[in-house]
Design a protein around this motif. Structure first.
Motif, short mmCIF file in Angstrom:
data_model
loop_
_atom_site.label_atom_id
_atom_site.label_comp_id
_atom_site.label_asym_id
_atom_site.label_seq_id
_atom_site.Cartn_x
_atom_site.Cartn_y
_atom_site.Cartn_z
N LYS A 247 6.90 1.00 0.82
CA LYS A 247 6.62 1.42 -0.55
C LYS A 247 7.64 2.44 -1.02
CE LYS A 247 3.58 1.58 -4.07
NZ LYS A 247 2.51 0.67 -4.40
N PRO B 276 3.63 12.55 2.08
CA PRO B 276 3.14 11.19 1.83
C PRO B 276 3.05 10.92 0.32
CG PRO B 276 1.31 12.63 2.40
CD PRO B 276 2.58 13.44 2.54
N PRO C 5 0.83 -1.21 0.00
CA PRO C 5 0.00 0.00 0.00
C PRO C 5 0.87 1.27 0.00
CG PRO C 5 -0.30 -1.28 2.04
CD PRO C 5 0.68 -2.01 1.19
N ASN C 6 0.37 2.32 -0.62
CA ASN C 6 1.12 3.57 -0.69
C ASN C 6 1.33 4.20 0.68
OD1 ASN C 6 1.12 3.13 -3.41
ND2 ASN C 6 0.30 5.12 -3.96
N SER C 7 0.57 3.79 1.67
CA SER C 7 0.74 4.32 3.03
C SER C 7 1.88 3.64 3.79
CB SER C 7 -0.57 4.15 3.81
OG SER C 7 -0.94 2.78 3.83
N SER C 8 2.42 2.56 3.25
CA SER C 8 3.48 1.80 3.91
C SER C 8 4.85 2.43 3.65
CB SER C 8 3.49 0.36 3.41
OG SER C 8 4.63 -0.32 3.88
N PRO D 32 1.12 9.74 -3.03
CA PRO D 32 -0.28 9.88 -3.45
C PRO D 32 -1.07 8.64 -3.05
CG PRO D 32 1.21 10.34 -5.28
CD PRO D 32 2.04 9.82 -4.16
N GLU D 33 -2.35 8.80 -2.89
CA GLU D 33 -3.19 7.66 -2.51
C GLU D 33 -3.11 6.55 -3.56
OE1 GLU D 33 -7.87 7.04 -1.76
OE2 GLU D 33 -6.95 8.72 -0.68
N SER D 34 -3.06 6.96 -4.83
CA SER D 34 -2.95 6.01 -5.93
C SER D 34 -2.16 6.66 -7.07
CB SER D 34 -4.32 5.59 -6.43
OG SER D 34 -4.20 4.82 -7.61
#
Length: 190
Positions: free
Chosen positions: A47, A130, A41-44, A132-134
């Motif tokens: 990543k 952060p 996930p992009n929040s990890s 991007p979300e996607s």
């Protein structure tokens, strides 16, 4: 022995080394992109590290492909290989050009996506922003994924063709892209 035509039977050793290094490195980059990056996930925080490796690898691949292209243009090459079929020979020529085009397009779409998403400052500048979300919101990322699939298909055809030449035709084609004595006949003096 004047006037003897000397022709290489193999590609330049630098091209051979670059061919096999790039084959491995492109396969790793495709695997990282298609199977690892996709699952994180992009929040990890993982990543960011995976993206950093993927971007450095992509730039290295592009740089080495340019070097390979220049060496190929400037060095003596063996006579064109043939399957004995004009249509298949034409497909082989187009597919080799396709490698250069697809790898360049992968690099361009990857770097463009990175710039659009602000990745250089996130991955290398320590901005702390952060991800991007996607990444799929960027059309260049969608194109990057399509090109990756085309590249996998082209690699599969390339490997199948090499195996066809080696096992069915038995024409020694693979030796052309390996190390060993490069020149047929005697080298001219002077």
């Amino acid at each position: 022995m004047t006037g003897a035509i000397v022709e290489p039977s193999r590609y330049h050793p630098a091209l051979v080394a670059l061919h096999w290094f790039l084959a491995a490195f492109i396969s790793l980059a495709l695997g990282l992109g298609m199977f690892v990056l996709k699952t994180i996930p992009n929040s990890s925080p993982q990543k960011i590290e995976a993206l950093r490796v993927h971007m450095i690898g992509g730039v290295l691949i592009l740089t080495l492909m340019i070097v390979r292209f220049v060496i190929r243009a400037l060095s003596a090459k063996p006579a064109p290989a043939t399957t004995g079929n004009v249509g298949l020979d034409r497909i082989a020529k187009i597919s080799h050009l396709g490698f250069y085009v697809l790898v360049a397009a992968m690099a361009i779409t990857g770097l463009t996506t990175a710039l659009l998403a602000g990745l250089p400052s996130i991955l290398f500048g320590g901005s702390g922003a952060p991800l991007p979300e996607s990444f799929m919101v960027y059309p260049t990322r969608v194109i990057h994924g399509v090109i990756a699939k085309l590249l996998v298909a082209l690699i599969s055809v390339h490997v199948a063709a090499a195996l066809y030449h080696h096992f069915i035709r038995g024409d020694g084609l693979i030796k052309r892209m390996w190390f060993g004595r490069r020149w047929r006949g005697a080298m001219p003096a002077g």
